[in-house]
Scaffold this motif. Structure first.
Motif, PDB file in Angstrom:
ATOM      1  N   GLN A 101       0.956   3.543   6.288  1.00 28.80           N
ATOM      2  CA  GLN A 101      -0.216   3.073   7.037  1.00 28.80           C
ATOM      3  C   GLN A 101      -1.181   2.415   6.047  1.00 28.80           C
ATOM      4  O   GLN A 101      -1.398   2.929   4.945  1.00 28.80           O
ATOM      5  CB  GLN A 101      -0.893   4.298   7.675  1.00 28.80           C
ATOM      6  CG  GLN A 101      -2.080   3.963   8.536  1.00 28.80           C
ATOM      7  CD  GLN A 101      -2.975   5.180   8.805  1.00 28.80           C
ATOM      8  OE1 GLN A 101      -2.808   6.248   8.219  1.00 28.80           O
ATOM      9  NE2 GLN A 101      -3.937   4.996   9.685  1.00 28.80           N
ATOM     10  N   VAL A 102      -1.749   1.276   6.453  1.00 25.64           N
ATOM     11  CA  VAL A 102      -2.804   0.659   5.644  1.00 25.64           C
ATOM     12  C   VAL A 102      -4.113   0.838   6.392  1.00 25.64           C
ATOM     13  O   VAL A 102      -4.216   0.490   7.573  1.00 25.64           O
ATOM     14  CB  VAL A 102      -2.516  -0.836   5.389  1.00 25.64           C
ATOM     15  CG1 VAL A 102      -3.672  -1.468   4.610  1.00 25.64           C
ATOM     16  CG2 VAL A 102      -1.213  -1.006   4.611  1.00 25.64           C
ATOM     17  N   ARG A 103      -5.112   1.393   5.704  1.00 24.53           N
ATOM     18  CA  ARG A 103      -6.394   1.698   6.352  1.00 24.53           C
ATOM     19  C   ARG A 103      -7.510   1.679   5.319  1.00 24.53           C
ATOM     20  O   ARG A 103      -7.235   1.708   4.107  1.00 24.53           O
ATOM     21  CB  ARG A 103      -6.325   3.067   7.039  1.00 24.53           C
ATOM     22  CG  ARG A 103      -5.970   4.189   6.087  1.00 24.53           C
ATOM     23  CD  ARG A 103      -6.407   5.546   6.605  1.00 24.53           C
ATOM     24  NE  ARG A 103      -5.925   6.655   5.801  1.00 24.53           N
ATOM     25  CZ  ARG A 103      -6.427   7.033   4.645  1.00 24.53           C
ATOM     26  NH1 ARG A 103      -7.445   6.361   4.083  1.00 24.53           N
ATOM     27  NH2 ARG A 103      -5.937   8.065   3.992  1.00 24.53           N
ATOM     28  N   VAL A 133      -0.929   4.322   2.618  1.00 24.99           N
ATOM     29  CA  VAL A 133      -0.682   5.756   2.552  1.00 24.99           C
ATOM     30  C   VAL A 133       0.639   6.079   3.243  1.00 24.99           C
ATOM     31  O   VAL A 133       0.856   5.678   4.401  1.00 24.99           O
ATOM     32  CB  VAL A 133      -1.824   6.544   3.250  1.00 24.99           C
ATOM     33  CG1 VAL A 133      -1.663   8.041   3.026  1.00 24.99           C
ATOM     34  CG2 VAL A 133      -3.182   6.085   2.755  1.00 24.99           C
ATOM     35  N   GLY A 134       1.510   6.770   2.534  1.00 24.57           N
ATOM     36  CA  GLY A 134       2.733   7.310   3.135  1.00 24.57           C
ATOM     37  C   GLY A 134       2.552   8.811   3.174  1.00 24.57           C
ATOM     38  O   GLY A 134       1.610   9.327   3.774  1.00 24.57           O
ATOM     39  N   LEU A 135       3.418   9.532   2.478  1.00 22.57           N
ATOM     40  CA  LEU A 135       3.193  10.970   2.335  1.00 22.57           C
ATOM     41  C   LEU A 135       2.016  11.205   1.384  1.00 22.57           C
ATOM     42  O   LEU A 135       1.378  12.243   1.404  1.00 22.57           O
ATOM     43  CB  LEU A 135       4.461  11.649   1.810  1.00 22.57           C
ATOM     44  CG  LEU A 135       5.650  11.620   2.779  1.00 22.57           C
ATOM     45  CD1 LEU A 135       6.877  12.257   2.155  1.00 22.57           C
ATOM     46  CD2 LEU A 135       5.287  12.302   4.099  1.00 22.57           C
ATOM     47  N   LEU A 158      -0.111  -4.257   2.046  1.00 16.54           N
ATOM     48  CA  LEU A 158      -1.535  -4.368   1.685  1.00 16.54           C
ATOM     49  C   LEU A 158      -2.006  -5.813   1.786  1.00 16.54           C
ATOM     50  O   LEU A 158      -3.096  -6.092   2.301  1.00 16.54           O
ATOM     51  CB  LEU A 158      -1.755  -3.835   0.268  1.00 16.54           C
ATOM     52  CG  LEU A 158      -1.723  -2.311   0.127  1.00 16.54           C
ATOM     53  CD1 LEU A 158      -1.517  -1.903  -1.328  1.00 16.54           C
ATOM     54  CD2 LEU A 158      -3.016  -1.693   0.666  1.00 16.54           C
ATOM     55  N   LEU A 159      -1.178  -6.748   1.308  1.00 10.77           N
ATOM     56  CA  LEU A 159      -1.568  -8.163   1.373  1.00 10.77           C
ATOM     57  C   LEU A 159      -1.657  -8.628   2.831  1.00 10.77           C
ATOM     58  O   LEU A 159      -2.586  -9.345   3.207  1.00 10.77           O
ATOM     59  CB  LEU A 159      -0.556  -9.012   0.594  1.00 10.77           C
ATOM     60  CG  LEU A 159      -0.907 -10.489   0.474  1.00 10.77           C
ATOM     61  CD1 LEU A 159      -2.187 -10.696  -0.340  1.00 10.77           C
ATOM     62  CD2 LEU A 159       0.247 -11.279  -0.154  1.00 10.77           C
ATOM     63  N   THR A 160      -0.703  -8.201   3.643  1.00 12.11           N
ATOM     64  CA  THR A 160      -0.724  -8.568   5.064  1.00 12.11           C
ATOM     65  C   THR A 160      -1.993  -8.060   5.741  1.00 12.11           C
ATOM     66  O   THR A 160      -2.605  -8.757   6.563  1.00 12.11           O
ATOM     67  CB  THR A 160       0.533  -7.986   5.766  1.00 12.11           C
ATOM     68  OG1 THR A 160       1.679  -8.513   5.118  1.00 12.11           O
ATOM     69  CG2 THR A 160       0.578  -8.345   7.239  1.00 12.11           C
ATOM     70  N   ALA A 161      -2.421  -6.855   5.376  1.00 15.17           N
ATOM     71  CA  ALA A 161      -3.656  -6.307   5.962  1.00 15.17           C
ATOM     72  C   ALA A 161      -4.863  -7.160   5.565  1.00 15.17           C
ATOM     73  O   ALA A 161      -5.783  -7.363   6.366  1.00 15.17           O
ATOM     74  CB  ALA A 161      -3.840  -4.860   5.521  1.00 15.17           C
TER      75      ALA A 161
END
Ligand SMILES: CC(C)(COP(=O)(O)OP(=O)(O)OC[C@H]1O[C@@H](n2cnc3c(N)ncnc32)[C@H](O)[C@@H]1OP(=O)(O)O)[C@@H](O)C(=O)NCCC(=O)NCCS
Length: 166
Positions: free
Chosen positions: A5-7, A57-59, A104-107
């Motif tokens: 997840q990117v946040r 963020v993954g695990l 991250l770049l796509t976000a």
């Protein structure tokens, strides 16, 4: 990327994100950590207050990027009117090569579109080869006329993605 997840970063993550950015830059060749830049890279809390910091963020925390909404931010690096910027994209070395950097770049691209920016500009050192591959495949083009030298030993190459209004 599945499972990642990117946040926006949370304050409790500033220190770990700073260590990740520093270790990603330390794993590169080149002389980009001279002159106090290691401290600047590690200071994610400051960037979160003066720009927008996103984390993958993954695990656990895997990577971090600073999105610069416009040229009023102290983190804006030669941004023109209508442009947003990307700074300090970094993925924890053991998590590289799995699509985290691209996520991250796509976000950042999505955020720039959301803000209706005309372009997304970033600068990168010649030895950041993985990053250059990523930028090229995401549609960024080289803009040599916007290259610059913050210090003589670190030439910075400009890459830009033009964004259409729709
Ligand atoms: C640049 C960086 C963020 C990329 O993160 P990542 O999670 O490894 O990237 P991804 O897994 O999303 O891979 C992106 C692309 O780069 C490619 N790539 C990865 N390592 C590469 C290398 N050493 N040389 C060329 N291409 C490489 C991948 O194959 C992938 O391309 P593909 O989708 O066409 O196969 C990461 O390498 C990093 O932290 N580097 C150190 C800091 C840095 O250079 N930051 C850039 C600041 S401008």
């Amino acid at each position: 990327m599945p499972g990642v997840q990117v946040r926006p970063i949370e304050p409790g993550e500033y220190e770990l994100a700073g260590r990740i950015v520093l270790s990603a830059y330390e794993s590169l060749p080149g002389n980009h950590l001279a002159g106090g830049y290691a401290e600047v890279l590690s200071d994610v809390g400051r960037r979160a207050g003066e720009a927008e910091v996103l984390v993958a963020v993954g695990l656990e925390l895997l990577g971090c990027v600073t999105f610069v909404p416009d040229n009023s931010s102290p983190w804006a690096e030669l941004l023109g009117p209508g442009e947003a910027g990307v700074r300090m994209l970094a993925v924890e070395p053991s998590a590289q090569g799995r699509g985290v950097g691209r996520a991250l770049l796509t976000a950042c691209i999505e955020r720039a579109r959301q803000l209706r920016r005309e372009g997304l500009l970033l600068h990168s050192a010649p030895w950041m080869e993985a990053a250059h591959h990523l930028y090229g495949s995401a549609g960024f083009v080289r803009l040599p006329e916007r290259d610059w030298f913050p210090v003589p030993e670190v030439p910075l190459m400009a890459f830009c993605l033009a964004l259409s209004p729709d």
